[in-house]
Design a protein around this motif. Structure first.
Motif, short mmCIF file in Angstrom:
data_model
loop_
_atom_site.label_atom_id
_atom_site.label_comp_id
_atom_site.label_asym_id
_atom_site.label_seq_id
_atom_site.Cartn_x
_atom_site.Cartn_y
_atom_site.Cartn_z
N LYS A 7 0.84 -1.19 0.00
CA LYS A 7 0.00 0.00 0.00
C LYS A 7 0.88 1.25 0.00
O LYS A 7 2.03 1.21 0.46
CB LYS A 7 -0.92 0.02 1.23
CG LYS A 7 -1.95 -1.11 1.25
CD LYS A 7 -2.88 -0.97 2.45
CE LYS A 7 -3.94 -2.06 2.43
NZ LYS A 7 -4.86 -1.96 3.59
N TYR A 8 0.29 2.32 -0.50
CA TYR A 8 0.96 3.61 -0.49
C TYR A 8 0.53 4.38 0.77
O TYR A 8 -0.65 4.39 1.14
CB TYR A 8 0.61 4.43 -1.73
CG TYR A 8 1.12 3.84 -3.02
CD1 TYR A 8 2.42 4.07 -3.43
CD2 TYR A 8 0.29 3.07 -3.83
CE1 TYR A 8 2.90 3.53 -4.62
CE2 TYR A 8 0.76 2.52 -5.02
CZ TYR A 8 2.07 2.77 -5.40
OH TYR A 8 2.53 2.24 -6.58
N PHE A 9 1.51 5.04 1.41
CA PHE A 9 1.24 5.81 2.61
C PHE A 9 1.66 7.26 2.38
O PHE A 9 2.63 7.54 1.66
CB PHE A 9 1.99 5.24 3.82
CG PHE A 9 1.40 3.96 4.34
CD1 PHE A 9 0.52 3.96 5.41
CD2 PHE A 9 1.73 2.75 3.75
CE1 PHE A 9 -0.02 2.78 5.87
CE2 PHE A 9 1.20 1.57 4.21
CZ PHE A 9 0.32 1.59 5.29
N VAL A 10 0.93 8.17 3.01
CA VAL A 10 1.22 9.59 2.93
C VAL A 10 1.74 10.05 4.29
O VAL A 10 1.11 9.79 5.32
CB VAL A 10 -0.03 10.40 2.54
CG1 VAL A 10 0.29 11.89 2.48
CG2 VAL A 10 -0.58 9.93 1.22
N ASP A 11 2.89 10.71 4.28
CA ASP A 11 3.49 11.21 5.51
C ASP A 11 2.87 12.57 5.84
O ASP A 11 3.10 13.55 5.15
CB ASP A 11 5.00 11.33 5.34
CG ASP A 11 5.70 11.66 6.66
OD1 ASP A 11 4.99 11.81 7.68
OD2 ASP A 11 6.95 11.76 6.66
N LEU A 12 2.04 12.59 6.89
CA LEU A 12 1.38 13.84 7.30
C LEU A 12 2.11 14.50 8.45
O LEU A 12 1.54 15.36 9.14
CB LEU A 12 -0.06 13.54 7.70
CG LEU A 12 -0.95 12.96 6.60
CD1 LEU A 12 -2.36 12.70 7.12
CD2 LEU A 12 -0.99 13.88 5.39
N GLY A 13 3.34 14.10 8.68
CA GLY A 13 4.12 14.71 9.76
C GLY A 13 3.98 13.96 11.06
O GLY A 13 4.90 13.26 11.49
N ASP A 14 2.81 14.07 11.68
CA ASP A 14 2.61 13.40 12.97
C ASP A 14 2.11 11.97 12.82
O ASP A 14 2.12 11.21 13.79
CB ASP A 14 1.61 14.20 13.81
CG ASP A 14 0.28 14.39 13.10
OD1 ASP A 14 0.28 14.30 11.86
OD2 ASP A 14 -0.73 14.62 13.79
N ARG A 15 1.69 11.60 11.63
CA ARG A 15 1.15 10.25 11.43
C ARG A 15 1.28 9.88 9.95
O ARG A 15 1.57 10.71 9.10
CB ARG A 15 -0.31 10.16 11.87
CG ARG A 15 -1.25 10.97 11.02
CD ARG A 15 -2.67 11.00 11.58
NE ARG A 15 -3.62 11.59 10.68
CZ ARG A 15 -3.79 12.90 10.53
NH1 ARG A 15 -3.06 13.75 11.25
NH2 ARG A 15 -4.70 13.38 9.69
N MET A 16 1.06 8.57 9.70
CA MET A 16 1.07 8.04 8.33
C MET A 16 -0.34 7.58 7.98
O MET A 16 -0.97 6.85 8.76
CB MET A 16 2.04 6.87 8.22
CG MET A 16 3.48 7.22 8.60
SD MET A 16 4.31 8.24 7.39
CE MET A 16 4.57 7.05 6.09
N SER A 30 -5.43 6.72 -0.81
CA SER A 30 -6.46 6.11 -1.65
C SER A 30 -6.02 6.21 -3.11
O SER A 30 -5.60 7.27 -3.58
CB SER A 30 -7.80 6.82 -1.45
OG SER A 30 -7.69 8.19 -1.78
N VAL A 31 -6.09 5.10 -3.80
CA VAL A 31 -5.60 5.02 -5.18
C VAL A 31 -6.79 4.90 -6.12
O VAL A 31 -7.70 4.10 -5.90
CB VAL A 31 -4.67 3.80 -5.36
CG1 VAL A 31 -4.16 3.73 -6.79
CG2 VAL A 31 -3.51 3.89 -4.39
N ARG A 32 -6.81 5.71 -7.16
CA ARG A 32 -7.82 5.59 -8.19
C ARG A 32 -7.17 5.88 -9.54
O ARG A 32 -6.18 6.61 -9.64
CB ARG A 32 -9.00 6.53 -7.95
CG ARG A 32 -8.73 8.00 -8.15
CD ARG A 32 -9.94 8.84 -7.74
NE ARG A 32 -9.71 10.26 -8.00
CZ ARG A 32 -10.14 10.90 -9.07
NH1 ARG A 32 -10.81 10.23 -10.00
NH2 ARG A 32 -9.91 12.19 -9.23
N THR A 33 -7.74 5.28 -10.58
CA THR A 33 -7.20 5.41 -11.93
C THR A 33 -8.06 6.38 -12.73
O THR A 33 -9.29 6.26 -12.76
CB THR A 33 -7.18 4.04 -12.63
OG1 THR A 33 -6.41 3.12 -11.84
CG2 THR A 33 -6.57 4.15 -14.00
N VAL A 34 -7.42 7.33 -13.38
CA VAL A 34 -8.12 8.29 -14.23
C VAL A 34 -7.41 8.33 -15.58
O VAL A 34 -6.22 7.99 -15.70
CB VAL A 34 -8.15 9.70 -13.61
CG1 VAL A 34 -8.93 9.70 -12.30
CG2 VAL A 34 -6.75 10.21 -13.37
#
Length: 660
Positions: free
Chosen positions: A311-320, A324-328
């Motif tokens: 899975k892909y994670f986004v680093d928001l600083g205080d948490r990961m 959400s993945v979608r194809t366009v």
């Protein structure tokens, strides 16, 4: 022409892969372990696996729950698990989280040890610490969960507590199951037992109507055998309950597929068998004749286990946070998002003329399009779907019957599927389905059907191979149903060249059969859980250590698929040596069939590449006109690597020519 799938592939987002919508809705699996904590379940016994060590049924049940949770961390991280204990005097208010409201709506003498929630390492570690404490002090479980003495909690209250716990903690669209573990076959002794049986049955109906399946695990020992007829045959419900009035409580067939555990150490292995919920691959109508249709569900019996998707994670600083993945689809010219419904499909036949406005207008019309000469034809997603399905709707249509001996082994070209009646779709499906199975088995016939399982699949001809219900002493049973065997088309069959091989002598066969019989699996049974895929097992062991923040030692990994050479030589070493001697003395073993004697063998054309030719092509910058096999042959002759695409090969040839 490019491959077929290159131009008629439709987005999976637009397709309903499976007709059973519960497959999408029930992606999460919820298991509530409902464990009996009575005096008999906490009674200390000798551990069959360790000397001078004692155990109890509650310990084994908690260990099985812990092992399944550890496994689900890897294979089903989105699943939910909870543990409910009954016949214990521990108060619900004294929860480990200090939350007095937790468990306030469960019945008396039931205790929610682990609330329904996502899998996480701290919760599992808490169970591990409790089990380790029991190993050091055998009275730890009895002091932590004091058993109820002198009486037992009503099973109706147990089912009600399970219903409330699942209602408050489980996702609404999940697959919900209760693993009931007990060794008491008659929990309602004394006066009022009939009323308690009725109450238990009523509350169990409420539980099943809310979408919960109860899977019982009955513990039976030599000292205390478990008799289902005393209580549970009057309470437990059949699968796909439709009408309560139609059920005869005295009929043992109303029992679901319960498990009677004769050896308590088998609890974990049998739980693992039912760990994954049975999700239907498809739910479609089964047309027996014109106007005569029943409902069936299809299940896959063989599935390849693979590594979990990353899975892909986004680093928001205080948490990961999980991304959400979608194809366009993006229009390169306008750099705007394109609606997937407006996309059309066509074959790549070269660079054709640019589409004019009239062609663009015609492409919007999904009913009829006029393609001018020299223009490229395009098809909508609905057109492609109609090409695949030939205009058929998903379903099974019975075409006729054949003798059973007409089904050859080589007709099974891929994994078969198993179909079972679906009473929820068409009332009376079970009776009709059962009558068809019994009739085909009696007459030794098989069915021939036209099958389309999904809307984006292609119709195939299949054989319906009936299977009669069978049960063994341990409670395992093969359900009655049909194996759906996909028959090959004419293009799938290739004529093999008939080559007469050299047959071994009877003495050599007897010598080989002697050591093969010594090494054969007992009872012809192969337990797949005993021989896990070593690559997956090694990968999962590292993930498990990472999840629980433990140091993983690769030297401790054991590949269970490796042959046990010592045992093999001990059992059949002498027989194998005798067979080897017989093989050396057998003259037929020295006969070699050369490739030239086999009809239809093709010889590979000899490939010679002249260095002068390559260098002349390089000087005029025409290496791109060389074939890949010519480039590879040249590099191979110069001891250069031959991997990669054509552009890489050309670059490698150019570098060598520049250096030499």
């Amino acid at each position: 022409m490019p491959p077929y799938d290159d131009w008629n592939r439709i987005d999976e987002e637009e397709e309903e892969e499976l007709q059973d919508t519960s497959f999408f809705e029930g992606k999460r699996d919820v298991i509530l372990f409902c464990i009996d904590c009575s005096e008999s379940m906490l009674e200390l016994r000798d551990d069959p696996n360790y000397e001078d060590t004692q155990t109890c049924h509650v310990y084994t049940a908690l260990e099985a729950a812990m092992q399944i949770q550890k496994k689900k961390v890897i294979v089903g991280p989105n699943d939910f698990v909870g543990i409910l204990l009954f016949n214990t005097t521990r108060k619900a208010e004294t929860t480990r989280n200090g939350n007095g409201n937790q468990g306030s709506e469960i019945k008396r003498y039931t205790y929610l040890f682990q609330p329904i929630g996502p899998l996480n390492a701290p919760t599992i570690q808490e169970i591990i610490q409790l089990l380790d404490a029991f190993r050091e002090n055998s009275d730890e479980l009895k002091s932590t969960f004091p058993p109820l003495t002198g009486k037992r909690v009503a099973m109706g209250d147990v089912f009600t507590s399970c219903n409330w716990v699942l209602r408050d903690g489980a996702p609404k669209t999940a697959t919900k199951r209760v693993f009931l573990i007990t060794d008491e076959d008659d929990p309602h002794l004394g006066p009022g037992s009939k009323q308690l049986i009725t109450s238990a049955r009523t509350t169990l109906i409420d539980l099943t109507q809310s979408g919960v399946t109860v899977e019982p695990f009955f513990i039976s020992t030599e000292d205390k055998p478990f008799e289902i007829s005393k209580f549970y045959s009057s309470v437990l419900l059949p699968t796909n309950l439709t009408d309560e009035d139609e059920i005869d409580p005295s009929d043992p067939s109303v029992l679901p597929e319960s498990i009677s555990i004769s050896r308590i150490e088998d609890l974990l292995s049998q739980m693992r068998f039912r760990e994954v919920p049975k999700r239907a691959h498809f739910s479609i109508p089964f047309q027996l004749a014109e106007g005569f249709t029943i409902g069936v569900k299809g299940y896959g019996l063989v599935t390849e286990q693979k590594k979990g998707t990353y899975k892909y994670f986004v680093d928001l600083g205080d948490r990961m946070e999980v991304a959400s993945v979608r194809t366009v689809y993006i229009d390169e010219a306008r750099q705007l998002e394109v609606d997937s419904s407006t996309i059309v499909y066509g074959m790549a036949l070269g660079a054709g003329p640019a589409a004019d406005e009239e062609e663009e207008e015609s492409a919007k019309d999904s009913n009829a399009r006029v393609v001018k000469a020299g223009k490229r034809p395009f098809f909508t997603a609905e057109d492609i779907r109609s090409f695949r399905t030939m205009g058929l709707e998903p379903g099974i249509k019975l075409l006729g019957f054949k003798r059973r001996n007409e089904l050859a082994f080589e007709d099974n070209i891929k994994h078969s599927q198993f179909i079972y009646p679906d009473e929820m779709t068409y009332a009376g499906s079970k009776r009709t389905f059962s009558a068809l199975i019994k009739s085909l088995i009696k007459k030794k016939r098989i069915g021939l059907a036209l099958v389309l399982t999904r809307r984006n699949a292609s119709p195939t001809f299949c054989v319906l191979l009936p299977q009669e219900e069978k049960a063994d002493e341990g409670g395992w049973s093969d359900p009655a149903g049909f194996h759906l065997i996909h028959l090959p088309f004419a293009d799938d069959i290739r004529a093999a060249s008939v080559v007469t091989g050299v047959r071994a002598s009877d003495d050599l066969k007897d010598a080989a059969r002697a050591w093969i019989d010594k090494l054969s699996v007992k009872n012809g049974a192969y337990p797949p859980d005993s021989y896990p895929n070593p690559a997956l097992a090694y990968h999962n062991a590292q993930l498990e250590a990472s999840a629980f923040r433990e140091q993983y030692d690769p030297t401790t990994f054991e590949d269970l698929t490796l042959p046990k050479e010592e045992i093999i030589h001990k059992r059949a070493g002498t027989l194998m040596k005798a067979w080897k001697v017989a093989l050396v003395n057998d003259k037929s073993a020295d006969v070699v069939i050369t490739p030239g004697t086999i009809a239809g063998t093709k010889r590979k054309a000899e490939l010679t590449v002249d260095e002068a030719e390559i260098r002349s092509m390089y000087e005029v910058d025409n290496l791109g006109k060389m074939r890949v096999d010519q480039l590879k042959e040249f590099l191979r002759s110069k001891s250069q690597p031959v991997s990669g695409k054509k552009a890489e090969l050309i670059e490698r040839v150019a570098e060598w020519l520049d250096a030499h």
